[in-house]
Design a protein around this motif. Structure first.
Motif, PDB file in Angstrom:
ATOM      1  N   ASP A 146      -8.913  -6.760  -6.030  1.00  0.00           N
ATOM      2  CA  ASP A 146      -9.857  -5.680  -5.746  1.00  0.00           C
ATOM      3  C   ASP A 146     -11.143  -5.784  -6.555  1.00  0.00           C
ATOM      4  O   ASP A 146     -12.213  -5.403  -6.078  1.00  0.00           O
ATOM      5  CB  ASP A 146      -9.200  -4.325  -6.049  1.00  0.00           C
ATOM      6  CG  ASP A 146      -7.955  -4.095  -5.209  1.00  0.00           C
ATOM      7  OD1 ASP A 146      -8.035  -4.250  -3.979  1.00  0.00           O
ATOM      8  OD2 ASP A 146      -6.892  -3.766  -5.788  1.00  0.00           O
ATOM      9  N   SER A 180       0.861  -1.185   0.000  1.00  0.00           N
ATOM     10  CA  SER A 180       0.000   0.000   0.000  1.00  0.00           C
ATOM     11  C   SER A 180       0.898   1.236   0.000  1.00  0.00           C
ATOM     12  O   SER A 180       1.832   1.324   0.818  1.00  0.00           O
ATOM     13  CB  SER A 180      -0.903   0.004   1.236  1.00  0.00           C
ATOM     14  OG  SER A 180      -1.751   1.122   1.228  1.00  0.00           O
ATOM     15  N   PRO A 181       0.649   2.189  -0.893  1.00  0.00           N
ATOM     16  CA  PRO A 181      -0.382   2.162  -1.944  1.00  0.00           C
ATOM     17  C   PRO A 181       0.035   1.260  -3.106  1.00  0.00           C
ATOM     18  O   PRO A 181       1.204   0.912  -3.237  1.00  0.00           O
ATOM     19  CB  PRO A 181      -0.448   3.624  -2.388  1.00  0.00           C
ATOM     20  CG  PRO A 181       0.943   4.130  -2.160  1.00  0.00           C
ATOM     21  CD  PRO A 181       1.436   3.421  -0.922  1.00  0.00           C
ATOM     22  N   ARG A 182      -0.901   0.925  -3.932  1.00  0.00           N
ATOM     23  CA  ARG A 182      -0.645   0.087  -5.109  1.00  0.00           C
ATOM     24  C   ARG A 182      -1.775   0.308  -6.102  1.00  0.00           C
ATOM     25  O   ARG A 182      -2.822   0.880  -5.769  1.00  0.00           O
ATOM     26  CB  ARG A 182      -0.559  -1.387  -4.730  1.00  0.00           C
ATOM     27  CG  ARG A 182      -1.801  -1.920  -4.029  1.00  0.00           C
ATOM     28  CD  ARG A 182      -1.809  -3.426  -3.988  1.00  0.00           C
ATOM     29  NE  ARG A 182      -2.891  -3.990  -3.209  1.00  0.00           N
ATOM     30  CZ  ARG A 182      -4.166  -4.040  -3.592  1.00  0.00           C
ATOM     31  NH1 ARG A 182      -4.513  -3.531  -4.762  1.00  0.00           N
ATOM     32  NH2 ARG A 182      -5.098  -4.571  -2.814  1.00  0.00           N
TER      33      ARG A 182
END
Length: 402
Positions: free
Chosen positions: A182, A130-132
């Motif tokens: 996601d 994170s972030p990605r």
């Protein structure tokens, strides 16, 4: 404003000559047309440099990795040692892993899209960062569901046992993918229901997205009735997909004798690449013509009065159904064959599951040219309304948030 960027990871070079290739190639062309910079990493899958040049026209950058590895004792050993399903072990290579890591270290992407869940194996560690970028998976097939279908029709006891052993391993792997990614794109509502019922009913609904396959409709001219050959039906598809082998073998051995008894002038055409010996041998049956691989499938399909899709094993893009619809051809199929395709039985396709009913549905169409044309044009309208590359990419963009 910076152009959106996407990395696509595929298990083969996605050229438009197979089900998955047609779908992915259409996505790439439409995404590029919309101003999205798409890079592709894929296995070479025995493609020539000349063939790959065509793929370079629909993406910003193409990175090709030799492979995937052939089935071997090493693959079997890797599957056992890593406790991973065979299809996952079959698509792993250290070179692919290194290539993906290098690409992600040198480029920033808004989205990483893996084609088929087994290619997500290279991103599990990346998913914890994170972030990605957004991590999306275009599932194409729900592999444990396919194995369950195969187990029902498999006559080889050893293979049936293998599939029963592999199915829970595939379900476990798929759940890991669903939790780590996601966004998850599925071709049919039936696949989404299977995920909720058989894999994990607690998944965030926002992760799961229905996205039908899209076709580049300018590649599909409408067939004209005067090009048909009387009483000629046919099947087309790639025979490196076992479901197609099973479908054609089942049709010729079970349905075809019934059909020929009632319509002795009927002819059956089989077209498609990678046909094994048992499929080629079907050309010796009365009234059966085996063509094999062709450069222009439309040249074959326009001869056909009726397209048959007698699938007993379900999953995947159902491109043969959608292509036949796009060409304006009437189709007789099974409930499994049309699973995941939006349709209305009797309006844009005919569905029959029992051999006798299937044969009767084909004969009724052979004897009624007006009905054939009516079904064919309705199928074409269905594709234009639901299955264009434009509408499919609209759903993709909505899902990933571009």
């Amino acid at each position: 404003m910076a152009r959106p960027t996407m990395l696509v990871i595929a298990p083969f070079a996605p050229l438009p000559d197979s089900g998955g290739g047609i779908a992915i190639y259409g996505d790439l062309q439409e995404l590029t047309r919309r101003g999205i910079d798409v890079d592709v990493i894929c296995y070479r899958s025995q493609r020539t440099s000349e063939e790959l040049t065509r793929l370079e026209t629909v993406c910003r950058r193409l990175v090709v990795v030799d492979g995937p590895p052939a089935w071997s004792p090493q693959v079997m050993f890797s599957s056992v040692m890593k406790r991973s399903p065979l299809v996952v072990a079959r698509h792993f290579s250290s070179l692919m892993h290194i290539t993906i890591q290098h690409q992600l270290a040198t480029e920033n992407y808004n989205v990483i899209l893996t084609e088929f869940s087994f290619m997500f194996q290279f991103l599990f560690s990346y998913s914890r960062l994170s972030p990605r970028p957004v991590l999306a998976v275009d599932h194409h097939v729900v592999t444990p569901k396919v194995y369950e279908y195969f187990s029902e029709v498999e006559r080889n006891p050893a293979l049936a046992l293998l599939r029963r052993i592999e199915t829970p391993r595939l379900k476990h792997y798929l759940k890991r993918v669903l939790l780590a990614g996601d966004r998850h794109l599925f071709l049919g509502m039936e696949d989404l229901e299977y995920i909720k019922t058989h894999i994990d009913d607690s998944l965030d609904e926002e992760k799961l997205c229905y996205r039908p396959t899209g076709l580049l409709l300018d590649r599909y001219p409408l067939a004209e009735p005067d090009e048909e050959e009387p009483h000629t039906i046919g099947f087309f598809g790639a025979f490196d997909w076992e479901a197609n082998v099973d479908a054609v073998s089942y049709f010729v051995k079970t349905i075809w004798p019934r059909l020929r008894q009632k319509c002795p002038t009927a002819r059956f055409v089989i077209a498609g690449r990678s046909a094994p010996g048992n499929i080629r041998a079907l050309g010796t049956y009365p009234g059966v013509e085996f063509i094999g691989a062709v450069d222009d499938m439309f040249a074959v399909v326009k001869r056909l009065a009726v397209v048959v899709v007698p699938l007993r094993i379900g999953a995947g893009t159902r491109l043969k159904i959608l292509e036949a619809m796009a060409w304006g051809k009437p189709i007789v199929t099974t409930s499994v064959g049309v699973e995941g395709v939006e349709h209305q039985n009797g309006e844009d396709v005919l569905v029959a599951d029992e051999p006798e009913a299937f044969a009767d549905a084909v004969i009724a169409l052979l004897n009624n040219p007006d009905r054939r044309r009516q079904l064919g044009l309705a199928g074409r309208r269905r594709v234009e309304q639901v299955y264009s590359a434009q509408s499919s990419v609209n759903r993709l963009i909505q899902a990933i948030g571009f």
